[in-house]
Design a protein around this motif. Sequence first.
Motif, PDB file in Angstrom:
ATOM      1  N   MET A 523       0.157   8.981   1.393  1.00 18.86           N
ATOM      2  CA  MET A 523       1.475   9.270   0.826  1.00 18.86           C
ATOM      3  C   MET A 523       2.394   8.052   0.788  1.00 18.86           C
ATOM      4  O   MET A 523       3.333   7.988  -0.003  1.00 18.86           O
ATOM      5  CB  MET A 523       2.134  10.403   1.634  1.00 18.86           C
ATOM      6  CG  MET A 523       3.250  11.122   0.897  1.00 18.86           C
ATOM      7  SD  MET A 523       2.722  11.813  -0.687  1.00 18.86           S
ATOM      8  CE  MET A 523       1.425  12.911  -0.138  1.00 18.86           C
ATOM      9  N   TRP A 524       2.109   7.041   1.595  1.00 22.84           N
ATOM     10  CA  TRP A 524       2.970   5.871   1.608  1.00 22.84           C
ATOM     11  C   TRP A 524       2.914   5.104   0.293  1.00 22.84           C
ATOM     12  O   TRP A 524       3.860   4.381  -0.052  1.00 22.84           O
ATOM     13  CB  TRP A 524       2.601   4.937   2.768  1.00 22.84           C
ATOM     14  CG  TRP A 524       1.277   4.249   2.601  1.00 22.84           C
ATOM     15  CD1 TRP A 524       0.058   4.709   2.964  1.00 22.84           C
ATOM     16  CD2 TRP A 524       1.071   2.970   2.002  1.00 22.84           C
ATOM     17  NE1 TRP A 524      -0.930   3.821   2.649  1.00 22.84           N
ATOM     18  CE2 TRP A 524      -0.325   2.720   2.049  1.00 22.84           C
ATOM     19  CE3 TRP A 524       1.892   2.001   1.423  1.00 22.84           C
ATOM     20  CZ2 TRP A 524      -0.897   1.561   1.549  1.00 22.84           C
ATOM     21  CZ3 TRP A 524       1.327   0.844   0.935  1.00 22.84           C
ATOM     22  CH2 TRP A 524      -0.051   0.617   0.991  1.00 22.84           C
ATOM     23  N   GLY A 532      10.602   1.371  -5.360  1.00 21.54           N
ATOM     24  CA  GLY A 532      10.651   0.210  -6.245  1.00 21.54           C
ATOM     25  C   GLY A 532       9.641  -0.874  -5.946  1.00 21.54           C
ATOM     26  O   GLY A 532       9.648  -1.921  -6.612  1.00 21.54           O
ATOM     27  N   PHE A 533       8.743  -0.641  -4.992  1.00 24.76           N
ATOM     28  CA  PHE A 533       7.733  -1.652  -4.668  1.00 24.76           C
ATOM     29  C   PHE A 533       6.471  -1.397  -5.505  1.00 24.76           C
ATOM     30  O   PHE A 533       5.441  -0.919  -5.002  1.00 24.76           O
ATOM     31  CB  PHE A 533       7.395  -1.615  -3.168  1.00 24.76           C
ATOM     32  CG  PHE A 533       8.565  -1.962  -2.285  1.00 24.76           C
ATOM     33  CD1 PHE A 533       8.961  -3.278  -2.124  1.00 24.76           C
ATOM     34  CD2 PHE A 533       9.273  -0.966  -1.631  1.00 24.76           C
ATOM     35  CE1 PHE A 533      10.043  -3.593  -1.310  1.00 24.76           C
ATOM     36  CE2 PHE A 533      10.351  -1.271  -0.824  1.00 24.76           C
ATOM     37  CZ  PHE A 533      10.742  -2.592  -0.662  1.00 24.76           C
ATOM     38  N   ASP A 534       6.554  -1.743  -6.792  1.00 26.00           N
ATOM     39  CA  ASP A 534       5.425  -1.505  -7.694  1.00 26.00           C
ATOM     40  C   ASP A 534       4.242  -2.413  -7.403  1.00 26.00           C
ATOM     41  O   ASP A 534       3.131  -2.200  -7.921  1.00 26.00           O
ATOM     42  CB  ASP A 534       5.863  -1.709  -9.152  1.00 26.00           C
ATOM     43  CG  ASP A 534       6.830  -0.620  -9.606  1.00 26.00           C
ATOM     44  OD1 ASP A 534       7.059   0.316  -8.820  1.00 26.00           O
ATOM     45  OD2 ASP A 534       7.347  -0.711 -10.736  1.00 26.00           O
ATOM     46  N   SER A 541      -4.477  -4.591  -4.398  1.00 26.81           N
ATOM     47  CA  SER A 541      -3.815  -3.916  -3.285  1.00 26.81           C
ATOM     48  C   SER A 541      -4.062  -2.418  -3.302  1.00 26.81           C
ATOM     49  O   SER A 541      -4.276  -1.795  -2.262  1.00 26.81           O
ATOM     50  CB  SER A 541      -2.308  -4.193  -3.346  1.00 26.81           C
ATOM     51  OG  SER A 541      -1.625  -3.440  -2.366  1.00 26.81           O
ATOM     52  N   LEU A 542      -4.066  -1.843  -4.505  1.00 28.64           N
ATOM     53  CA  LEU A 542      -4.176  -0.391  -4.637  1.00 28.64           C
ATOM     54  C   LEU A 542      -5.538   0.125  -4.208  1.00 28.64           C
ATOM     55  O   LEU A 542      -5.644   1.107  -3.475  1.00 28.64           O
ATOM     56  CB  LEU A 542      -3.885   0.014  -6.084  1.00 28.64           C
ATOM     57  CG  LEU A 542      -3.989   1.508  -6.394  1.00 28.64           C
ATOM     58  CD1 LEU A 542      -2.972   2.292  -5.577  1.00 28.64           C
ATOM     59  CD2 LEU A 542      -3.785   1.766  -7.882  1.00 28.64           C
ATOM     60  N   ILE A 546      -6.219   2.841  -1.278  1.00 31.34           N
ATOM     61  CA  ILE A 546      -6.732   4.191  -1.548  1.00 31.34           C
ATOM     62  C   ILE A 546      -7.990   4.457  -0.736  1.00 31.34           C
ATOM     63  O   ILE A 546      -8.158   5.547  -0.153  1.00 31.34           O
ATOM     64  CB  ILE A 546      -7.007   4.368  -3.052  1.00 31.34           C
ATOM     65  CG1 ILE A 546      -5.671   4.368  -3.833  1.00 31.34           C
ATOM     66  CG2 ILE A 546      -7.760   5.671  -3.309  1.00 31.34           C
ATOM     67  CD1 ILE A 546      -5.850   4.467  -5.333  1.00 31.34           C
ATOM     68  N   VAL A 547      -8.878   3.460  -0.680  1.00 32.37           N
ATOM     69  CA  VAL A 547     -10.125   3.642   0.073  1.00 32.37           C
ATOM     70  C   VAL A 547      -9.828   3.923   1.542  1.00 32.37           C
ATOM     71  O   VAL A 547     -10.341   4.880   2.144  1.00 32.37           O
ATOM     72  CB  VAL A 547     -11.024   2.387  -0.069  1.00 32.37           C
ATOM     73  CG1 VAL A 547     -12.207   2.481   0.900  1.00 32.37           C
ATOM     74  CG2 VAL A 547     -11.520   2.241  -1.486  1.00 32.37           C
ATOM     75  N   VAL A 548      -8.959   3.074   2.131  1.00 30.99           N
ATOM     76  CA  VAL A 548      -8.606   3.280   3.543  1.00 30.99           C
ATOM     77  C   VAL A 548      -7.896   4.613   3.741  1.00 30.99           C
ATOM     78  O   VAL A 548      -8.155   5.346   4.696  1.00 30.99           O
ATOM     79  CB  VAL A 548      -7.713   2.123   4.045  1.00 30.99           C
ATOM     80  CG1 VAL A 548      -7.195   2.420   5.459  1.00 30.99           C
ATOM     81  CG2 VAL A 548      -8.485   0.814   4.047  1.00 30.99           C
ATOM     82  N   GLY A 549      -6.990   4.966   2.801  1.00 29.92           N
ATOM     83  CA  GLY A 549      -6.246   6.215   2.916  1.00 29.92           C
ATOM     84  C   GLY A 549      -7.127   7.434   2.829  1.00 29.92           C
ATOM     85  O   GLY A 549      -6.977   8.388   3.602  1.00 29.92           O
TER      86      GLY A 549
END
Length: 599
Positions: A523-524, A532-534, A541-542, A546-549
């Motif tokens: 969710m972070w 605003g931290f696109d 980074s994404l 996602i993998v770790v999340g």
Amino acid sequence: MSLRQKKLPISALERIDDLCAEFERQWQSNQPPTIESMVADDIDPVERSVLLAELVVLEIDYRRRRGDQPNKHEYLERFPDHSDTLDEAFDDQDKRSRPFAPPTIARLSELFPTLEIIELLGAGGMGAVYKARQQGLDRLVALKVLPEEFAHDVKFALRFTREARTLAKLNHPNIVSVYEFGKAEDTFYFLMEFVDGSTLRDVVSGGQLKPEHALAIVPHLCDALQFAHDKGVIHRDIKPENILMSQDGTVKIADFGLSRILDSDNQATGLTATHQVMGTPRYMAPEQFESTRSVDHRADIYSLGVVFYEMLTGELPIGRFAAPSRKVAIDVRLDEVVLRTLEKEPQRRYQRASQIKSDIQTIGSVTRNDSALAPTMDITNGHATADIDSDSSSANTTASAANLQQQELTARLFLTRRELMDQIKTSLSPLFQGQLFQIFVGILLIGLGAQCWARASEFHRVVCGGIIHVYGILVIAAGIAVCTRIKRIDFTESVDQIRGKLDTVRRVYVKVAPIVGFPWWLMWIPAAVAFGFDAVLVPSSLIPSIVVGVIGTAVSFWLYFRAMRPGRPNAQAWEKQFAGKSLAEASAILREVEQAQIQ
């Protein structure tokens, strides 16, 4: 020094007191005398001035009560040589009209250097009560201070000393003891026994009093009243606020005789230094509204009847009220006891408080031994009789003593239960407050998500905003689910019912907590976009995030369901661990109640 504070011999004070009492009697008989007729010229000038000041204050008060508007000028014409006395009398009237402001703890510390003033317990028109510690004896005490306006009344000083000596001799286990009394500068005070507990009003208002508890408490009140009445002391303000219940189960009556100090027996209209009718209207006997000259110990019996009725039914006997047995499940024979205490005519009531206790015990013992034997109340001679032979009477006497012990045990168990239930409430408070904070966070998340998707045209911001918005709703729903189930716990119910509802709270909390907490592995990411931290959406980074999340969320749920799986030996221990400290403490306290076999 104020004129009315001048030191006079006791004999002079008594003469002033007697003359003022006679002055009031004539006013109350609609034959008001003149002040001039009461003040003789052949007495000591100081005594004459003090008497004049007292009589002027009384006359002003009575005239105002009758709708007159006395002014200083007319009194100056009558007593041109006593302008200072009249200035003081009218100034005193102005002081009396002001509301009583309890002294600060700092002020009392100056007045009573041997006491450690801890806190203000309560205040009203008749004074304030503080919790304090006697440092020399290392014991807690209650310090009651009266409004400073009484210091300006020389007649009150005499009455205070007379009556306080009597109160200090009321040594009874069901009466709050008076350790010391006196005057510190302009403040009259009582140093009394500190009762660690609550008032009967707190218990009745909380709906935690059952009829059997009332039947356990009333005999102790009867003992206290009978003891005081035998000493010639009438309370005149029996009400739940003046009945204290200590943690060890003892029931005590507070402020015994205070009304007699604050209001002379001779005052038919209840005129006092604070201009109040002594007593609380809802609990006062009818004769107290008419004339305090006709008030005797039977007024206390009427007030006890009001308290008894309220303890049984939770209502006050106002207007045309129903018998207690029509409102709660009690022995119908108790109706006669309660209704007899509430007779409007004093001669038709019980004549002694001990008779009430005797009849309650008789009904209780007869009920326990043979429900067919009911005492027959003889209203004409004011006594209760039972059609029981001598052998049965002897047996009932033994049963009555056993029943009293049972009543005392019931009272102690009730107070112990109430204290433990209060501890459970306290232990659940952090959990409830935490859920309220969670609901507040959920509202913030909804707002954050809404501002993200509502103002953006980019697809990724709309998606992230929508995710945060939905998650905020989920957080709120989880918090409400726990809060509502905590509020559904009724601590007046049986222990089994409370246990069942507490288990429901635990189950709901254990189920919703992971749904709210574990998704924060992922969710972070939308939260960061909403702020605003696109940059978190950059593939480099994404993708790792996602993998770790996903892995973190999956592993968390897997471990959680594995630990909580039914049949596992330590599943219950894990459930308690997930439930948190608040629920663990509440469950532990409830086990104490169960082990003590308190229902």
